[in-house]
Design an enzyme around this catalytic site. Structure first.
Site, PDB file in Angstrom:
ATOM      1  N   CYS A  51       0.925  -1.293   0.071  1.00  0.00           N
ATOM      2  CA  CYS A  51       0.045   0.043  -0.095  1.00  0.00           C
ATOM      3  C   CYS A  51       0.931   1.139   0.070  1.00  0.00           C
ATOM      4  O   CYS A  51       1.920   1.352   0.808  1.00  0.00           O
ATOM      5  CB  CYS A  51      -0.796   0.012   1.422  1.00  0.00           C
ATOM      6  SG  CYS A  51      -1.662   1.681   1.557  1.00  0.00           S
ATOM      7  N   CYS A  54       0.438   3.028   3.491  1.00  0.00           N
ATOM      8  CA  CYS A  54       0.919   2.537   4.832  1.00  0.00           C
ATOM      9  C   CYS A  54       2.359   3.075   5.257  1.00  0.00           C
ATOM     10  O   CYS A  54       3.001   3.592   4.531  1.00  0.00           O
ATOM     11  CB  CYS A  54       0.909   0.936   4.799  1.00  0.00           C
ATOM     12  SG  CYS A  54      -0.748   0.244   4.856  1.00  0.00           S
ATOM     13  N   HIS A 116      -4.210  -0.083   8.156  1.00  0.00           N
ATOM     14  CA  HIS A 116      -4.630  -0.077   6.519  1.00  0.00           C
ATOM     15  C   HIS A 116      -6.046  -0.513   6.809  1.00  0.00           C
ATOM     16  O   HIS A 116      -6.807  -0.544   5.860  1.00  0.00           O
ATOM     17  CB  HIS A 116      -3.888  -1.067   6.240  1.00  0.00           C
ATOM     18  CG  HIS A 116      -4.217  -1.370   4.381  1.00  0.00           C
ATOM     19  ND1 HIS A 116      -3.918  -0.325   3.469  1.00  0.00           N
ATOM     20  CD2 HIS A 116      -4.825  -2.346   3.929  1.00  0.00           C
ATOM     21  CE1 HIS A 116      -4.268  -0.954   2.578  1.00  0.00           C
ATOM     22  NE2 HIS A 116      -4.879  -2.077   2.724  1.00  0.00           N
ATOM     23  N   ASN A 156     -13.220  10.361  -0.119  1.00  0.00           N
ATOM     24  CA  ASN A 156     -13.882   9.713  -1.091  1.00  0.00           C
ATOM     25  C   ASN A 156     -13.642   8.238  -0.822  1.00  0.00           C
ATOM     26  O   ASN A 156     -12.573   7.781  -0.916  1.00  0.00           O
ATOM     27  CB  ASN A 156     -13.024  10.172  -2.415  1.00  0.00           C
ATOM     28  CG  ASN A 156     -14.247   9.709  -3.614  1.00  0.00           C
ATOM     29  OD1 ASN A 156     -15.336   9.635  -3.511  1.00  0.00           O
ATOM     30  ND2 ASN A 156     -13.582   9.427  -4.877  1.00  0.00           N
ATOM     31  N   SER A 164      -9.103   5.053  -5.331  1.00  0.00           N
ATOM     32  CA  SER A 164      -8.011   4.123  -5.447  1.00  0.00           C
ATOM     33  C   SER A 164      -7.357   3.126  -4.714  1.00  0.00           C
ATOM     34  O   SER A 164      -6.541   2.176  -5.035  1.00  0.00           O
ATOM     35  CB  SER A 164      -6.953   5.131  -6.347  1.00  0.00           C
ATOM     36  OG  SER A 164      -6.377   5.977  -5.526  1.00  0.00           O
ATOM     37  N   HIS A 167      -6.897   2.312   2.272  1.00  0.00           N
ATOM     38  CA  HIS A 167      -6.341   2.829   3.271  1.00  0.00           C
ATOM     39  C   HIS A 167      -6.921   4.168   3.533  1.00  0.00           C
ATOM     40  O   HIS A 167      -7.243   4.857   2.528  1.00  0.00           O
ATOM     41  CB  HIS A 167      -4.873   3.175   3.069  1.00  0.00           C
ATOM     42  CG  HIS A 167      -3.944   3.492   4.126  1.00  0.00           C
ATOM     43  ND1 HIS A 167      -3.045   2.716   4.822  1.00  0.00           N
ATOM     44  CD2 HIS A 167      -4.297   4.563   5.074  1.00  0.00           C
ATOM     45  CE1 HIS A 167      -2.811   2.915   5.872  1.00  0.00           C
ATOM     46  NE2 HIS A 167      -3.335   4.199   5.985  1.00  0.00           N
ATOM     47  N   HIS A 169      -8.056   7.258   4.210  1.00  0.00           N
ATOM     48  CA  HIS A 169      -7.622   8.740   3.840  1.00  0.00           C
ATOM     49  C   HIS A 169      -8.599   9.492   2.971  1.00  0.00           C
ATOM     50  O   HIS A 169      -9.524   9.359   2.809  1.00  0.00           O
ATOM     51  CB  HIS A 169      -6.423   8.258   2.615  1.00  0.00           C
ATOM     52  CG  HIS A 169      -6.882   7.967   1.363  1.00  0.00           C
ATOM     53  ND1 HIS A 169      -7.249   6.990   0.870  1.00  0.00           N
ATOM     54  CD2 HIS A 169      -7.142   8.700   0.147  1.00  0.00           C
ATOM     55  CE1 HIS A 169      -7.647   6.635  -0.269  1.00  0.00           C
ATOM     56  NE2 HIS A 169      -7.500   7.936  -0.837  1.00  0.00           N
ATOM     57  N   GLN A 171      -8.598  13.723   1.075  1.00  0.00           N
ATOM     58  CA  GLN A 171      -7.933  14.858   0.196  1.00  0.00           C
ATOM     59  C   GLN A 171      -7.822  16.148   0.472  1.00  0.00           C
ATOM     60  O   GLN A 171      -9.096  16.566   0.928  1.00  0.00           O
ATOM     61  CB  GLN A 171      -7.929  14.470  -1.362  1.00  0.00           C
ATOM     62  CG  GLN A 171      -7.321  13.193  -1.672  1.00  0.00           C
ATOM     63  CD  GLN A 171      -7.430  13.061  -3.396  1.00  0.00           C
ATOM     64  OE1 GLN A 171      -6.784  13.896  -3.749  1.00  0.00           O
ATOM     65  NE2 GLN A 171      -7.928  12.049  -3.886  1.00  0.00           N
TER      66      GLN A 171
HETATM   67  P1  H2U Z   1      -7.974   8.567  -4.088  1.00  0.00           P
HETATM   68  O1  H2U Z   1      -8.079   7.008  -3.463  1.00  0.00           O
HETATM   69  O2  H2U Z   1      -9.306   9.080  -3.339  1.00  0.00           O
HETATM   70  O3  H2U Z   1      -8.059   8.587  -5.372  1.00  0.00           O
HETATM   71  O4  H2U Z   1      -7.017   9.274  -3.287  1.00  0.00           O
HETATM   72  C1  H2U Z   1      -5.746   8.881  -3.309  1.00  0.00           C
HETATM   73  C2  H2U Z   1      -4.687   9.905  -3.768  1.00  0.00           C
HETATM   74  O5  H2U Z   1      -3.470   9.791  -3.393  1.00  0.00           O
HETATM   75  C3  H2U Z   1      -4.752  10.214  -5.198  1.00  0.00           C
HETATM   76  O6  H2U Z   1      -5.093  11.509  -5.485  1.00  0.00           O
HETATM   77  C4  H2U Z   1      -2.774  10.016  -4.271  1.00  0.00           C
HETATM   78  C5  H2U Z   1      -3.348   9.961  -5.566  1.00  0.00           C
HETATM   79  O7  H2U Z   1      -2.727  10.994  -6.614  1.00  0.00           O
HETATM   80  N1  H2U Z   1      -1.172   9.223  -4.129  1.00  0.00           N
HETATM   81  C6  H2U Z   1       0.016   9.884  -4.053  1.00  0.00           C
HETATM   82  O8  H2U Z   1      -0.047  10.875  -3.710  1.00  0.00           O
HETATM   83  N2  H2U Z   1       1.010   9.105  -3.749  1.00  0.00           N
HETATM   84  C7  H2U Z   1       0.904   7.520  -4.001  1.00  0.00           C
HETATM   85  O9  H2U Z   1       1.958   6.980  -4.115  1.00  0.00           O
HETATM   86  C8  H2U Z   1      -0.269   7.070  -4.353  1.00  0.00           C
HETATM   87  C9  H2U Z   1      -1.474   7.822  -4.621  1.00  0.00           C
END
Ligand code: H2U
Length: 344
Positions: A51, A54, A116, A156, A164, A167, A169, A171
Site C-alpha cells: 500500500c 501505509c 490499513h 472519497n 483508488s 487505506h 484517507h 484529500q
Molecule cells: P483516491 O483514492 O481518493 O483517488 O486518493 C488517493 C490519492 O493519493 C490520489 O489523489 C495520491 C493519488 O494521486 N497518491 C499519491 O500522492 N502518492 C502515491 O504514491 C499513491 C497515491
C-alpha cells in the site's frame, strides 16, 4: 406537513445551492432488475506492504512515507493543482467563447490512520479528533498562502466511488478560485444573511430540530440530519449548532463534537446495508480570501451512492443528467431508516 407533500410527486428547493430535486415517493416500490454491484472483499491486513499510504512504505513515485503513528499529511504526488510556476503562468482566454484561466493550487493527501484495515466508522473518536485537528491545521496553513482562496477538504470512500486505495484517507485541494459548489452556497448564504441578518443554516437547523423527522442525532455541538432537499438516497449533513463560518472557529470541545458526529454517522451508514458504506463527504466553508465571510456556516455533506442494498446503487443518469436530480425514497423515510439503526 411532509406527509401531505409525500402523497404525490413534488419538487423540493435547496436554498443553499439554489437548485431543485424532483421527489417521486410512489416510485419507491418499483421492481429492480438492473445492475448489481459486486461487493469488494474486505479482508485487509493492519499493514499492507504494497500500500502506498501505509506507514514506512515507498510511494508510487519513489517517495518514502515515514513511520507515522496517527495522521500523516503530504503533498499529493500526482497533484491536480500546482503552486505558482517560476516560469510564469499559462496563457488565459483565447476568445470570448474559448475562456480558460490559469489555476494555481496545492493538493494534499491525508492518511487518517496508519492502520490499513480501519475506516473512520471503525476508528475511536479520540483518533478521529486527530484528523479534525489536521483538517483545521491544513485549512489554516493552506489558506494563509496568498494565492489560495479556497480549501476543499474531502473524503472519497469505497471502490464504488472510484477511490483508488482502501487505506483510510482523504484529500485536500486548495486553489486560487472558489469552485462552483461552494460558490453557489456562498451566493445563497450571503443573500440570506443580508436579507435576514442571520445564518441560513442556523435558522434551518433550528426548525429541523423542532420538526425532528429528518434529524438523525445530535450532540452538544452538532446536528446530523438528512436535509429536506437531499438528492442522494441517504445523503446527510453534519452542521454545527453555533454559527461558525470556518473550522478554525471551533473550540476544543466543538472539535471533539465533530469527531463524535463523524464517527456516529459513518457507523450508522455501515449498519444500514451491513457493509462498509461508500460515500463522498467534505466540508463546505468560508473561502480563505481574507474576507470575514460572516454569511458562511460551515458544514459537512455526505453523498453516498447506495440505494437499496450493499450492491444496488443509485445512478445519476437519464433525467438526472438531462434535467434535474430525482429521488424515489423520501428524505423522511431515509432518515427514519437510519434512525432505527442508532446505537443504544
Ligand atoms: P483516491 O483514492 O481518493 O483517488 O486518493 C488517493 C490519492 O493519493 C490520489 O489523489 C495520491 C493519488 O494521486 N497518491 C499519491 O500522492 N502518492 C502515491 O504514491 C499513491 C497515491
Amino acid at each position: 406537513m411532509t406527509k401531505e407533500l409525500n402523497a404525490s410527486p413534488h419538487r423540493r428547493y435547496n436554498p443553499l445551492t439554489d437548485s431543485w430535486v424532483l421527489v417521486s415517493p410512489h416510485r419507491a416500490q418499483r421492481p429492480w432488475q438492473g445492475q448489481v454491484e459486486k461487493l469488494p472483499a474486505d479482508t485487509r491486513p493492519a499493514h499492507d506492504p504494497n500500500c502506498y499510504l501505509c506507514a514506512g512504505n515507498v510511494r508510487a513515485n519513489g517517495a518514502q512515507t515515514p513511520d507515522y503513528e496517527d495522521v500523516f499529511v503530504f503533498d499529493n504526488d500526482f497533484a491536480a493543482l500546482l503552486p505558482p510556476l517560476p516560469s510564469g503562468e499559462a496563457k488565459g482566454d483565447l476568445g470570448p467563447l474559448f475562456i480558460a484561466r490559469p489555476e494555481r493550487g496545492i493538493a494534499r493527501v491525508i492518511c487518517f490512520s496508519p492502520r490499513h484495515d480501519l475506516t473512520m466508522a471503525q476508528m475511536e473518536t479520540v483518533d478521529i479528533r486527530k484528523v479534525v485537528d489536521a483538517w483545521v491545521d491544513e485549512y489554516r496553513t493552506l489558506g494563509a498562502e496568498s494565492f489560495i482562496n479556497y480549501v476543499q477538504i474531502f473524503e472519497n470512500k469505497g471502490a464504488i466511488m472510484g477511490c483508488s486505495n482502501p487505506h483510510p484517507h482523504g484529500q485536500i485541494w486548495a486553489q486560487e478560485s472558489v469552485p462552483d459548489e461552494p460558490m453557489k452556497k456562498q451566493i445563497a448564504q450571503l443573500k440570506y444573511w443580508e436579507t435576514n441578518k442571520s445564518s441560513l443554516l442556523a435558522d434551518y437547523i433550528k426548525e429541523e430540530l423542532v420538526l425532528t423527522e429528518r434529524i438523525l442525532f445530535e450532540n452538544e455541538h452538532f446536528v446530523s440530519l438528512v436535509p429536506f432537499w437531499a438528492v442522494w438516497p441517504f445523503e446527510a449533513m453534519i452542521v454545527p449548532k453555533r454559527h461558525l463560518p470556518r473550522i478554525t472557529d471551533m473550540t476544543d470541545d466543538e472539535r471533539n463534537g465533530l469527531a463524535d458526529a463523524y464517527r456516529r454517522l459513518t457507523a450508522l451508514y455501515d449498519r444500514l446495508f451491513d457493509t462498509s458504506f461508500p460515500y463522498s463527504s467534505g466540508i463546505h466553508q468560508a473561502p480563505t480570501d481574507g474576507e470575514a465571510h460572516q454569511e458562511w456556516h460551515f458544514h459537512f455533506v455526505f453523498y453516498p451512492p447506495l440505494l437499496r442494498s450493499a450492491t444496488v446503487k443509485k445512478f445519476m443518469v437519464g433525467y438526472e443528467m438531462l434535467a434535474n436530480p430525482q429521488r424515489d425514497i423520501t428524505p423522511e423515510k431515509a432518515a427514519e431508516m437510519l434512525r432505527d439503526l442508532l446505537e443504544t
